[in-house]
Design a protein around this motif. Structure first.
Motif, PDB file in Angstrom:
ATOM      1  N   ALA A 156       1.622   9.427  -5.542  1.00  0.00           N
ATOM      2  CA  ALA A 156       1.817  10.841  -5.308  1.00  0.00           C
ATOM      3  C   ALA A 156       2.876  11.437  -6.141  1.00  0.00           C
ATOM      4  N   LEU A 157       4.038  10.757  -6.358  1.00  0.00           N
ATOM      5  CA  LEU A 157       4.930  11.481  -7.155  1.00  0.00           C
ATOM      6  C   LEU A 157       4.476  11.625  -8.508  1.00  0.00           C
ATOM      7  N   ALA A 158       3.677  10.958  -9.249  1.00  0.00           N
ATOM      8  CA  ALA A 158       3.167  11.031 -10.418  1.00  0.00           C
ATOM      9  C   ALA A 158       2.255  12.164 -10.365  1.00  0.00           C
ATOM     10  N   ALA A 159       1.486  12.356  -9.477  1.00  0.00           N
ATOM     11  CA  ALA A 159       0.541  13.399  -9.230  1.00  0.00           C
ATOM     12  C   ALA A 159       1.538  14.800  -9.337  1.00  0.00           C
ATOM     13  N   GLY A 177      -1.162  14.434  -4.640  1.00  0.00           N
ATOM     14  CA  GLY A 177       0.058  14.583  -4.773  1.00  0.00           C
ATOM     15  C   GLY A 177       0.791  14.825  -3.540  1.00  0.00           C
ATOM     16  N   THR A 178       2.110  14.525  -3.338  1.00  0.00           N
ATOM     17  CA  THR A 178       2.752  14.658  -1.846  1.00  0.00           C
ATOM     18  C   THR A 178       2.381  15.594  -1.046  1.00  0.00           C
ATOM     19  N   ALA A 179       1.877  16.764  -1.262  1.00  0.00           N
ATOM     20  CA  ALA A 179       1.279  17.862  -0.564  1.00  0.00           C
ATOM     21  C   ALA A 179       0.220  17.177   0.279  1.00  0.00           C
ATOM     22  N   TYR A 180      -0.445  16.377   0.028  1.00  0.00           N
ATOM     23  CA  TYR A 180      -1.739  15.836   0.792  1.00  0.00           C
ATOM     24  C   TYR A 180      -1.459  14.800   1.649  1.00  0.00           C
ATOM     25  N   TRP A 181      -0.137  14.618   1.600  1.00  0.00           N
ATOM     26  CA  TRP A 181      -0.030  13.214   2.395  1.00  0.00           C
ATOM     27  C   TRP A 181       1.110  13.723   3.886  1.00  0.00           C
ATOM     28  N   ARG A 233       0.836  -1.122   0.203  1.00  0.00           N
ATOM     29  CA  ARG A 233      -0.189  -0.006  -0.073  1.00  0.00           C
ATOM     30  C   ARG A 233       0.958   1.305   0.113  1.00  0.00           C
ATOM     31  N   GLY A 234       1.717   1.354   0.933  1.00  0.00           N
ATOM     32  CA  GLY A 234       2.521   2.558   1.257  1.00  0.00           C
ATOM     33  C   GLY A 234       3.377   3.007  -0.078  1.00  0.00           C
ATOM     34  N   THR A 235       3.901   1.751  -0.677  1.00  0.00           N
ATOM     35  CA  THR A 235       4.876   2.069  -1.759  1.00  0.00           C
ATOM     36  C   THR A 235       3.898   2.556  -3.045  1.00  0.00           C
ATOM     37  N   ILE A 236       2.980   1.744  -3.356  1.00  0.00           N
ATOM     38  CA  ILE A 236       2.008   2.222  -4.305  1.00  0.00           C
ATOM     39  C   ILE A 236       1.462   3.592  -4.286  1.00  0.00           C
ATOM     40  N   PRO A 286       4.013  11.677   5.820  1.00  0.00           N
ATOM     41  CA  PRO A 286       5.066  10.371   5.839  1.00  0.00           C
ATOM     42  C   PRO A 286       4.302   8.996   6.171  1.00  0.00           C
ATOM     43  N   ASP A 287       3.464   9.183   7.437  1.00  0.00           N
ATOM     44  CA  ASP A 287       2.841   7.868   7.854  1.00  0.00           C
ATOM     45  C   ASP A 287       1.385   7.585   7.233  1.00  0.00           C
ATOM     46  N   ASP A 288       1.017   8.587   6.636  1.00  0.00           N
ATOM     47  CA  ASP A 288      -0.516   8.319   5.990  1.00  0.00           C
ATOM     48  C   ASP A 288      -0.538   7.435   4.945  1.00  0.00           C
ATOM     49  N   TYR A 289       0.751   7.195   4.243  1.00  0.00           N
ATOM     50  CA  TYR A 289       0.672   6.528   2.955  1.00  0.00           C
ATOM     51  C   TYR A 289       0.358   4.872   3.514  1.00  0.00           C
ATOM     52  N   ASP A 290       0.794   4.542   4.533  1.00  0.00           N
ATOM     53  CA  ASP A 290       0.584   2.916   5.180  1.00  0.00           C
ATOM     54  C   ASP A 290      -0.741   2.880   5.985  1.00  0.00           C
ATOM     55  N   ASN A 291      -1.347   4.118   6.174  1.00  0.00           N
ATOM     56  CA  ASN A 291      -2.588   3.876   6.997  1.00  0.00           C
ATOM     57  C   ASN A 291      -3.795   3.645   6.120  1.00  0.00           C
ATOM     58  N   PRO A 292      -4.266   2.547   6.026  1.00  0.00           N
ATOM     59  CA  PRO A 292      -5.644   2.181   5.121  1.00  0.00           C
ATOM     60  C   PRO A 292      -6.664   2.982   5.430  1.00  0.00           C
ATOM     61  N   ASP A 293      -6.710   3.485   6.660  1.00  0.00           N
ATOM     62  CA  ASP A 293      -7.936   4.481   7.063  1.00  0.00           C
ATOM     63  C   ASP A 293      -7.835   5.926   6.692  1.00  0.00           C
ATOM     64  N   PHE A 294      -6.750   6.356   5.959  1.00  0.00           N
ATOM     65  CA  PHE A 294      -6.675   7.665   5.557  1.00  0.00           C
ATOM     66  C   PHE A 294      -6.961   7.850   4.154  1.00  0.00           C
ATOM     67  N   THR A 295      -7.652   8.862   3.836  1.00  0.00           N
ATOM     68  CA  THR A 295      -7.932   9.307   2.791  1.00  0.00           C
ATOM     69  C   THR A 295      -7.455  10.645   2.315  1.00  0.00           C
ATOM     70  N   PRO A 296      -6.833  11.221   1.229  1.00  0.00           N
ATOM     71  CA  PRO A 296      -6.589  12.451   1.131  1.00  0.00           C
ATOM     72  C   PRO A 296      -7.730  13.368   0.921  1.00  0.00           C
TER      73      PRO A 296
END
Length: 282
Positions: free
Chosen positions: A130-133, A209-213, A122-125, A215-225
């Motif tokens: 985000a980098l693509a965005a 994009g990365t501005a919406y995250w 999840r976090g990797t994807i 660092p810990d949010d990427y791996d959190n399944p309950d977080f949505t930007p």
């Protein structure tokens, strides 16, 4: 240009591979003689010198899942790289002694940084999305990770909830995300028209994009930007610029860099949406 030949000195005395590379000492002669006799015996008893690669391939997959890298498995088994990947591909039969060498490697758990252990993807994807965005093309991300662009594209389009990745892949992508977050690809040699095209494609897919995250949010399944497709982009930029300037005491230029846009875009967004017009620094 092919790989350089492996010298005889790379193998112990008594190893048939050393004999085949020119060593004619008594120990090497005895080793190759024993190998020939064993092959004759196997053929005479209905067992050939080659076997299916399936058992060895399954064992390699087990070793990988426990965190062992390919290089570690090759070093412990004494199987060369070409044979190793031929086993994994299961393209043809392999020598029985190659199978024996692979199966002799004892499984053990290795949970160290940069290891090959499997982790939730999840976090990797989401980091790659985000980098693509932000406008980073897959070819640039692949070069920085030492992978082909198709590998990056495949991960970006994979299911975050079911995909698993190697730990070393997750580590590389996490470090890359931290390094590039908030930076404009155009400032690192990416042509403007390509960066804009990547941003548009990512926006069409709903990637934030990365501005919406954090660092810990990427791996959190309950977080949505907090990105709504129905909200105009300039309003979203204005809202996020307001938050960044208020909470991080950033000026507009630094805020624009964090959001992956030009400072003039932040200026326009704040003019159109004065409700977010908090000024920390012009």
């Amino acid at each position: 240009m092919g790989r350089p030949a492996i010298p005889a000195e790379a193998f112990d005395h008594g190893d048939p591979r050393r004999y085949r590379r020119g060593c004619r000492c008594t120990t090497c002669k005895a080793g190759v003689t024993a190998t020939v006799r064993r092959q004759r015996y196997l053929r005479a008893t209905g067992r050939g010198a080659t076997v299916s690669p399936q058992r060895a391939a399954r064992h390699i997959e087990l070793l990988r899942s426990l965190g062992m890298s390919d290089k570690e498995i090759q070093a412990e088994s004494g199987v060369c790289q070409n044979v190793f990947y031929r086993i994994i591909g299961q393209r043809s039969e392999i020598r029985r002694d190659s199978e024996t060498r692979i199966l002799a490697v004892k499984p053990r758990q290795i949970d160290a940084p940069r290891s090959g252990i499997h982790l939730a993807g999840r976090g990797t994807i989401l980091r790659l999305r985000a980098l693509a965005a932000d406008g980073w093309p897959a070819v640039h991300l692949g070069e920085r990770c030492g992978k082909h662009k198709q590998f990056i594209v495949h991960l970006q389009n994979s299911d975050p909830d079911t995909t698993v990745v190697r730990r070393w892949v997750a580590d590389y992508v996490a470090a890359l995300s931290q390094q590039l977050a908030g930076q404009r690809p155009e400032d690192h040699g990416v042509p403007t028209h390509i960066a804009e095209r990547i941003r548009k494609t990512a926006a069409d897919k709903g990637w934030a994009g990365t501005a919406y995250w954090d660092p810990d949010d990427y791996d959190n399944p309950d977080f949505t930007p907090a990105v709504e497709d129905t909200t105009p982009r300039r309003q979203v930029i204005a809202e996020n610029a307001h938050w960044l300037m208020r909470t991080n005491n950033l000026d507009r230029f630094a805020t624009a860099q964090r959001l992956g846009v030009h400072k003039s875009y932040v200026d326009h967004a704040l003019r159109e949406h004065p409700e977010y017009g908090l000024e920390v620094a012009a």
